[in-house]
Design an enzyme around this catalytic site. Structure first.
Site, short mmCIF file in Angstrom:
data_model
loop_
_atom_site.label_atom_id
_atom_site.label_comp_id
_atom_site.label_asym_id
_atom_site.label_seq_id
_atom_site.Cartn_x
_atom_site.Cartn_y
_atom_site.Cartn_z
N LYS A 16 35.43 31.00 40.40
CA LYS A 16 35.26 30.88 38.85
C LYS A 16 34.82 32.42 38.20
O LYS A 16 34.40 33.24 39.10
CB LYS A 16 34.11 30.13 38.42
N PRO A 99 36.02 36.61 47.62
CA PRO A 99 34.98 37.68 48.10
C PRO A 99 33.56 37.15 48.34
O PRO A 99 33.24 36.39 47.32
CB PRO A 99 35.03 38.72 47.01
N VAL A 100 33.11 37.39 49.31
CA VAL A 100 31.55 36.76 49.30
C VAL A 100 30.57 37.55 48.66
O VAL A 100 30.67 38.92 48.42
CB VAL A 100 31.09 36.72 51.08
N ALA A 101 29.36 36.86 48.40
CA ALA A 101 28.49 37.41 47.38
C ALA A 101 28.91 38.25 46.34
O ALA A 101 28.43 39.34 45.95
CB ALA A 101 27.53 38.23 48.34
N GLY A 103 29.70 36.90 42.98
CA GLY A 103 29.67 36.45 41.53
C GLY A 103 30.90 35.54 41.34
O GLY A 103 30.97 35.28 40.15
N LEU A 104 31.42 35.24 42.18
CA LEU A 104 32.63 34.22 41.98
C LEU A 104 32.61 33.05 42.31
O LEU A 104 33.04 32.15 42.40
CB LEU A 104 34.00 35.01 42.52
N GLY A 105 31.13 32.68 42.86
CA GLY A 105 30.87 31.27 43.26
C GLY A 105 31.43 30.72 44.48
O GLY A 105 31.63 29.44 44.43
N GLY A 106 31.93 31.62 45.19
CA GLY A 106 32.53 31.04 46.49
C GLY A 106 31.64 29.99 47.36
O GLY A 106 32.34 28.93 47.77
N SER A 108 29.14 28.27 46.45
CA SER A 108 29.23 26.91 45.69
C SER A 108 30.46 26.03 45.51
O SER A 108 30.21 24.87 45.56
CB SER A 108 28.67 27.12 44.14
N ASP A 141 25.63 26.35 40.33
CA ASP A 141 27.03 26.51 39.99
C ASP A 141 27.79 25.48 40.53
O ASP A 141 28.99 25.17 40.25
CB ASP A 141 27.76 27.72 40.44
P1 ATP Z 1 26.26 33.01 43.37
O1 ATP Z 1 26.60 33.55 42.39
O2 ATP Z 1 26.05 31.47 43.43
O3 ATP Z 1 25.31 33.81 44.19
P2 ATP Z 1 28.44 34.17 44.97
O4 ATP Z 1 29.81 34.07 44.74
O5 ATP Z 1 27.90 35.54 44.20
O6 ATP Z 1 27.60 32.98 44.39
P3 ATP Z 1 28.60 33.45 47.70
O7 ATP Z 1 29.98 34.10 48.19
O8 ATP Z 1 28.48 32.06 47.60
O9 ATP Z 1 28.05 34.55 46.50
O10 ATP Z 1 27.57 34.01 48.81
C1 ATP Z 1 26.42 34.27 48.60
C2 ATP Z 1 25.35 34.10 49.97
O11 ATP Z 1 25.53 32.67 50.35
C3 ATP Z 1 26.17 35.00 51.10
O12 ATP Z 1 24.66 35.77 51.45
C4 ATP Z 1 26.56 34.10 52.28
O13 ATP Z 1 26.20 34.32 53.51
C5 ATP Z 1 25.83 32.60 51.68
N1 ATP Z 1 26.75 31.32 52.16
C6 ATP Z 1 26.52 30.24 52.40
N2 ATP Z 1 27.44 29.50 52.53
C7 ATP Z 1 28.64 30.15 52.12
C8 ATP Z 1 29.68 29.76 51.83
N3 ATP Z 1 30.48 28.66 52.34
N4 ATP Z 1 30.74 30.81 51.59
C9 ATP Z 1 30.32 32.15 51.29
N5 ATP Z 1 28.97 32.44 51.40
C10 ATP Z 1 28.03 31.47 51.77
#
Ligand code: ATP
Length: 318
Positions: A16, A99-101, A103-106, A108, A141
């Site tokens: 998102k 991409p992890v962490a 801000g794209l809500g992966g 969630s 989210d």
């Molecule tokens: P938000 O804005 O909700 O923090 P985000 O997109 O910035 O989400 P995510 O990619 O969801 O961040 O990852 C945030 C943290 O959650 C990471 O440190 C990761 O180790 C942990 N995490 C737990 N489950 C998952 C998953 N299924 N996918 C990615 N990261 C996960």
């Protein structure tokens, strides 16, 4: 004969963007009261769920992500079986593309797909309202993703969802992730330290959804806002440079999504998105650059096309 639910499902948890995010106050539970406009994208992870007699197991393509009960997929599955009191378990296989962490809500979105997928595999014991409430226990989210809305307002923690009509044609974005992991709680802590931090950018409840609907990106670009940006830029000065690069390369509007660090440029169409993405990627080979568009309902082609665009940029997304 009653149809038997399948035992395996493959889902595509989408990313998102937040096209708008205002922080309206602080809540006693430590969360902030938000008003945000979510947009569902065609960039997605892949999640394969297989029913098992007992236990919850997860494998993940990204070795940096935990696969125990720190992972939102595992927590969502445990919550689902607890809430339904169903006997059973699931084997989950997650391929990360968002991409992890970032801000794209992966995470969630993975959690939301787990709830939706298990519900489908178990013959739909829960209605959507109940699934959204469960999602809210996992993260602010998650209810947006459980709603499966294309564009929606998020009120309260961002979890009180009011869908708005999707755009007539998809919005096009260039997403840039500089590879700095940003933790959402740290951004809010920094936000709380800044003076006048609660002053929200202006948003009109009807204007913004109308601009999204008509899809005039040049006008919409002027309404993009994220109250967290000063806090993100204060902690991560590289974001300022990233925003400048996207603007200089011709994005109509540039915004950090959610708590960052992924920053997006809103552009007029696919051709501009591809050209701009290629220029940014050439200048900054270390950044992850993606072309993404609104995931419109029933647009089954979207993920494949984006994969092609990513391929043409020569980047492998983690
Ligand atoms: P938000 O804005 O909700 O923090 P985000 O997109 O910035 O989400 P995510 O990619 O969801 O961040 O990852 C945030 C943290 O959650 C990471 O440190 C990761 O180790 C942990 N995490 C737990 N489950 C998952 C998953 N299924 N996918 C990615 N990261 C996960």
């Amino acid at each position: 004969m009653t149809p038997v639910p399948p035992s395996t499902l493959t889902l595509h948890p989408p990313a998102k963007l937040n096209l708008y995010l205002a922080v309206l106050g602080r809540r006693p539970d430590g969360y902030h009261t938000l008003k945000t406009l979510y947009e569902r994208l065609d960039v997605a992870d892949e999640l394969r769920l297989t029913r098992r007699p007992a236990g919850v197991t997860l494998t993940c393509s990204d070795p940096s992500i935990p696969t125990d009960d720190r992972n939102l997929v595992v927590r969502a599955a445990q919550l689902f079986f607890q809430a339904t009191a169903l006997r059973g378990g699931v084997e989950a296989a997650l391929t990360k593309r968002i991409p992890v962490a970032g801000g794209l809500g992966g995470g969630s979105s993975d959690a939301a797909s787990t709830l939706l997928g298990l519900n489908a595999l178990c013959d739909a014991p829960l209605d959507r309202a109940r699934l959204m409430a469960l999602g809210g226990q996992l993260g602010a989210d998650v209810p947006f993703f459980v709603s499966e809305a294309t564009v929606a307002w998020g009120h309260e923690r961002g979890d009180a969802i009011v869908p708005v009509p999707p755009p007539a044609t998809p919005l096009w974005h260039v997403l840039v992730n500089p590879g700095i992991p940003v933790l959402t709680p740290e951004v809010y802590a920094q936000f709380d330290r800044l003076p006048a931090a609660l002053t929200p950018p202006q948003a009109d409840d009807t204007l913004l959804p109308r601009l999204v609907r008509t899809g005039d990106p040049a006008v919409l670009a002027g309404c993009l806002a994220n109250a967290l940006e000063p806090a993100i830029e204060a902690s991560y000065p590289a974001i300022r440079r990233l925003k400048a690069v996207l603007s200089e390369e011709g994005a109509l509007g540039v915004l950090v999504s959610g708590s960052g660090p992924t920053t997006f440029g809103l552009v007029a169409d696919q051709a501009q998105a591809q050209a701009l993405a290629a220029r940014v990627q050439r200048g900054q080979p270390d950044w992850t650059v993606l072309v993404a568009r609104t995931a419109l309902p029933a647009s089954a082609q979207t993920s494949r096309r984006t994969a092609g665009v990513r391929g043409s940029l020569g980047r492998a997304v983690q």
